[in-house]
Scaffold this motif. Structure first.
Motif, PDB file in Angstrom:
ATOM      1  N   ILE A  46     -74.969  10.293 -17.522  1.00 35.26           N
ATOM      2  CA  ILE A  46     -74.441  11.571 -17.993  1.00 35.26           C
ATOM      3  C   ILE A  46     -75.418  12.676 -17.598  1.00 35.26           C
ATOM      4  CG2 ILE A  46     -73.772  12.897 -20.039  1.00 35.26           C
ATOM      5  CD1 ILE A  46     -73.149  10.164 -21.384  1.00 35.26           C
ATOM      6  N   THR A  47     -74.867  13.759 -17.032  1.00 33.49           N
ATOM      7  CA  THR A  47     -75.683  14.906 -16.633  1.00 33.49           C
ATOM      8  C   THR A  47     -75.089  16.189 -17.209  1.00 33.49           C
ATOM      9  OG1 THR A  47     -74.448  15.234 -14.583  1.00 33.49           O
ATOM     10  CG2 THR A  47     -76.368  13.773 -14.472  1.00 33.49           C
ATOM     11  N   TRP A  48     -75.697  17.316 -16.882  1.00 30.19           N
ATOM     12  CA  TRP A  48     -75.230  18.613 -17.387  1.00 30.19           C
ATOM     13  C   TRP A  48     -73.836  18.963 -16.888  1.00 30.19           C
ATOM     14  CZ3 TRP A  48     -77.574  21.471 -21.034  1.00 30.19           C
ATOM     15  CH2 TRP A  48     -78.879  21.164 -21.333  1.00 30.19           C
ATOM     16  N   GLY A  49     -73.560  18.672 -15.636  1.00 32.55           N
ATOM     17  CA  GLY A  49     -72.281  19.062 -15.045  1.00 32.55           C
ATOM     18  C   GLY A  49     -72.348  20.451 -14.451  1.00 32.55           C
ATOM     19  N   GLU A  50     -71.246  20.863 -13.867  1.00 33.51           N
ATOM     20  CA  GLU A  50     -71.127  22.174 -13.230  1.00 33.51           C
ATOM     21  C   GLU A  50     -70.384  23.109 -14.177  1.00 33.51           C
ATOM     22  OE1 GLU A  50     -71.493  25.184 -10.756  1.00 33.51           O
ATOM     23  OE2 GLU A  50     -72.263  23.226 -10.157  1.00 33.51           O
ATOM     24  N   SER A  51     -71.023  24.209 -14.559  1.00 31.55           N
ATOM     25  CA  SER A  51     -70.420  25.107 -15.558  1.00 31.55           C
ATOM     26  C   SER A  51     -69.096  25.709 -15.090  1.00 31.55           C
ATOM     27  CB  SER A  51     -71.399  26.218 -15.948  1.00 31.55           C
ATOM     28  OG  SER A  51     -71.735  26.996 -14.816  1.00 31.55           O
TER      29      SER A  51
END
Length: 131
Positions: A46-51
């Motif tokens: 799991i990562t931050w992702g693209e806003s």
């Protein structure tokens, strides 16, 4: 007061389901690699992702589902895209990821810093007719 207890329990249940999906993905990828069905070992986290890919159900922190391909060499962009297409072409999986709060699929190799990203909402066919 009981509403808050139920709300907290639901949140932990959903987080547990997210971590279970990552664990199950990693176990299946490891088994496929060990059995010789896959040439590359994959690992999800799991990562931050693209806003800019956020949707109504995105998790505030942890909207990214990252797959790292442990190939032992830098992978070409078309190889990273092939890995990602396996996920985005699986509509039930994409819908599961979206429903659990992921908004971004990321695919990277273990050597470079570049990778590929997909907005999951674009591959879930939300609001359209089901097949």
């Amino acid at each position: 007061m009981w509403y808050k207890v139920v709300q907290i329990a639901d949140w932990f249940g959903e987080m547990s389901e997210r971590y279970k999906l990552v664990r199950d993905f990693n176990k299946a990828a490891k088994d496929s690699f060990i059995n010789g069905q896959a040439a590359t070992l994959l690992e999800a986290k799991i990562t931050w992702g693209e806003s800019s890919y956020r949707h109504a159900f995105s998790k505030f922190m942890g909207g990214g589902f990252r797959i790292k391909a442990l190939s032992g060499r830098p992978m070409a962009k078309h190889e990273l895209i092939e890995v990602g297409k396996v996920v985005v072409d699986n509509e039930p999986l994409v819908r599961k990821l979206v429903s659990l709060g992921w908004d971004t699929l990321e695919v990277h190799d273990n050597h470079g810093v570049s990778g590929c990203k997909w907005a999951l909402k674009e591959h879930a066919h939300i609001g359209g007719f089901l097949k």
